[in-house]
Design a protein around this motif. Structure first.
Motif, PDB file in Angstrom:
ATOM      1  N   LEU A  61       0.800  -1.237   0.000  1.00  0.00           N
ATOM      2  CA  LEU A  61       0.000   0.000   0.000  1.00  0.00           C
ATOM      3  C   LEU A  61       0.830   1.283   0.000  1.00  0.00           C
ATOM      4  CD1 LEU A  61      -2.991  -0.591   2.445  1.00  0.00           C
ATOM      5  CD2 LEU A  61      -3.016  -0.491  -0.044  1.00  0.00           C
ATOM      6  N   GLN A  62       1.971   1.245   0.668  1.00  0.00           N
ATOM      7  CA  GLN A  62       2.856   2.424   0.729  1.00  0.00           C
ATOM      8  C   GLN A  62       2.141   3.669   1.245  1.00  0.00           C
ATOM      9  OE1 GLN A  62       5.732   2.638  -2.699  1.00  0.00           O
ATOM     10  NE2 GLN A  62       4.203   1.355  -3.669  1.00  0.00           N
ATOM     11  N   LEU A  63       1.461   3.518   2.360  1.00  0.00           N
ATOM     12  CA  LEU A  63       0.791   4.684   2.934  1.00  0.00           C
ATOM     13  C   LEU A  63       1.830   5.705   3.372  1.00  0.00           C
ATOM     14  CD1 LEU A  63      -1.995   3.014   5.113  1.00  0.00           C
ATOM     15  CD2 LEU A  63      -2.215   4.124   2.882  1.00  0.00           C
ATOM     16  N   TRP A  72     -11.168   8.942   1.855  1.00  0.00           N
ATOM     17  CA  TRP A  72     -10.313   9.431   2.940  1.00  0.00           C
ATOM     18  C   TRP A  72     -10.087  10.940   2.890  1.00  0.00           C
ATOM     19  CZ3 TRP A  72      -5.670   5.484   3.128  1.00  0.00           C
ATOM     20  CH2 TRP A  72      -6.145   4.274   3.630  1.00  0.00           C
ATOM     21  N   GLY A 113      -4.710   2.613   8.324  1.00  0.00           N
ATOM     22  CA  GLY A 113      -4.461   1.765   7.148  1.00  0.00           C
ATOM     23  C   GLY A 113      -3.623   0.549   7.537  1.00  0.00           C
ATOM     24  N   ARG A 144      -8.987  11.837   7.903  1.00  0.00           N
ATOM     25  CA  ARG A 144     -10.089  11.808   6.944  1.00  0.00           C
ATOM     26  C   ARG A 144     -10.579  13.215   6.641  1.00  0.00           C
ATOM     27  NH1 ARG A 144     -11.096   7.246  10.017  1.00  0.00           N
ATOM     28  NH2 ARG A 144     -10.896   5.364   8.771  1.00  0.00           N
ATOM     29  N   HIS A 192      -3.443  -0.805  -6.270  1.00  0.00           N
ATOM     30  CA  HIS A 192      -2.054  -0.591  -5.856  1.00  0.00           C
ATOM     31  C   HIS A 192      -1.117  -1.612  -6.483  1.00  0.00           C
ATOM     32  CE1 HIS A 192      -4.693   0.920  -2.629  1.00  0.00           C
ATOM     33  NE2 HIS A 192      -3.821   1.910  -2.578  1.00  0.00           N
ATOM     34  N   VAL A 213      -6.883   7.842   9.912  1.00  0.00           N
ATOM     35  CA  VAL A 213      -7.042   6.640   9.087  1.00  0.00           C
ATOM     36  C   VAL A 213      -6.117   5.548   9.614  1.00  0.00           C
ATOM     37  CG1 VAL A 213      -6.674   5.685   6.777  1.00  0.00           C
ATOM     38  CG2 VAL A 213      -7.605   8.000   7.025  1.00  0.00           C
ATOM     39  N   LYS A 219       4.065   8.149   5.553  1.00  0.00           N
ATOM     40  CA  LYS A 219       4.494   7.968   6.943  1.00  0.00           C
ATOM     41  C   LYS A 219       3.757   8.934   7.875  1.00  0.00           C
ATOM     42  CE  LYS A 219       8.751   5.562   6.282  1.00  0.00           C
ATOM     43  NZ  LYS A 219       8.288   4.999   5.057  1.00  0.00           N
ATOM     44  N   ASP A 254      -0.576  -1.365   8.180  1.00  0.00           N
ATOM     45  CA  ASP A 254       0.780  -0.921   8.458  1.00  0.00           C
ATOM     46  C   ASP A 254       1.629  -2.107   8.940  1.00  0.00           C
ATOM     47  OD1 ASP A 254       2.844   0.856   8.760  1.00  0.00           O
ATOM     48  OD2 ASP A 254       2.349   1.296  10.851  1.00  0.00           O
ATOM     49  N   LEU A 282      -2.488  10.241   8.545  1.00  0.00           N
ATOM     50  CA  LEU A 282      -3.513  10.540   7.550  1.00  0.00           C
ATOM     51  C   LEU A 282      -4.833  10.819   8.268  1.00  0.00           C
ATOM     52  CD1 LEU A 282      -3.455   7.983   4.584  1.00  0.00           C
ATOM     53  CD2 LEU A 282      -3.251  10.466   4.474  1.00  0.00           C
TER      54      LEU A 282
END
Ligand SMILES: C[S@@+](CC[C@H](N)C(=O)[O-])C[C@H]1O[C@@H](n2cnc3c(N)ncnc32)[C@H](O)[C@@H]1O
Length: 170
Positions: free
Chosen positions: A51-53, A142, A69, A60, A111, A67, A55, A71, A58
């Motif tokens: 996913l590479q959210l 989001w 996600g 909403r 993704h 969020v 760092k 991790d 995040l």
């Protein structure tokens, strides 16, 4: 009866009888290598998404809640190259354990599904269809800067092109 087995390093080989009706817990890349060739009629995988959210935290859109996600370590890869190698190794070993006319289902989000599809084609899998899962209750939008991510794609494929002619649709 279903048997749950935790894979051990010392275990070198699983027989067909040990695999049937069993759940084997372990690293798929290691466990698959211990399986005999051409034993499965159907394979379904839901591999890591990479996913590479970002760092940074995040939040909403509008409600500003955080969020949560994915991790987890299993979704962390240092680069697309490392991710692709993981998927390639996995799909390579899966191909070996599929029966000649077996089918495979692979599910992923935007993704990674495009990379996975390319890798499958490079390995010789023949894609029969892509099926879109439209989520009736998706994760809310989001950030409000793109569209709601409300689908996942399934690739349905056979091991190789020649074999898709053996599948009869009634
Ligand atoms: C996208 S999630 C799939 C979640 C699953 N469909 C579910 O509903 O629980 C990817 C899963 O692959 C597992 N995984 C990641 N790397 C793995 C590996 N090398 N061997 C076996 N499982 C792995 C993770 O633990 C995670 O549960």
């Amino acid at each position: 009866m279903k048997v749950i087995v935790i894979d051990q390093i010392e275990k070198q080989v699983y027989t067909k009888e040990e695999i049937l009706n069993s759940v084997i817990l372990g690293d798929a890349l290691k466990v698959l290598k211990k399986f005999p060739s051409e034993i499965f009629d159907m394979v379904f995988i839901d591999p890591p998404y990479f996913l590479q959210l970002p760092k940074k935290e995040l939040r909403r859109w509008k409600v500003k809640t955080i969020v949560q996600g994915v991790d987890d370590d299993w979704d962390k890869f240092s680069s697309f190259e490392e991710y692709d190698n993981f998927i390639r190794d996995l799909l390579h070993e899966i191909k070996r354990v599929m029966k000649p006319n077996a089918t495979i289902w692979v599910i992923a989000t935007y993704h990674s599904i495009f990379r996975i599809g390319k890798i499958m084609q490079d390995l010789g899998y023949w894609i029969l269809n892509d099926i879109i899962w439209v989520k009736t209750n998706p994760m809310p939008n989001w950030l409000g800067v793109g569209f709601t991510n409300a689908t996942e794609t399934l690739i349905w494929a056979v091991k190789d092109r020649g074999k898709c002619l053996d599948i009869s649709f009634v």
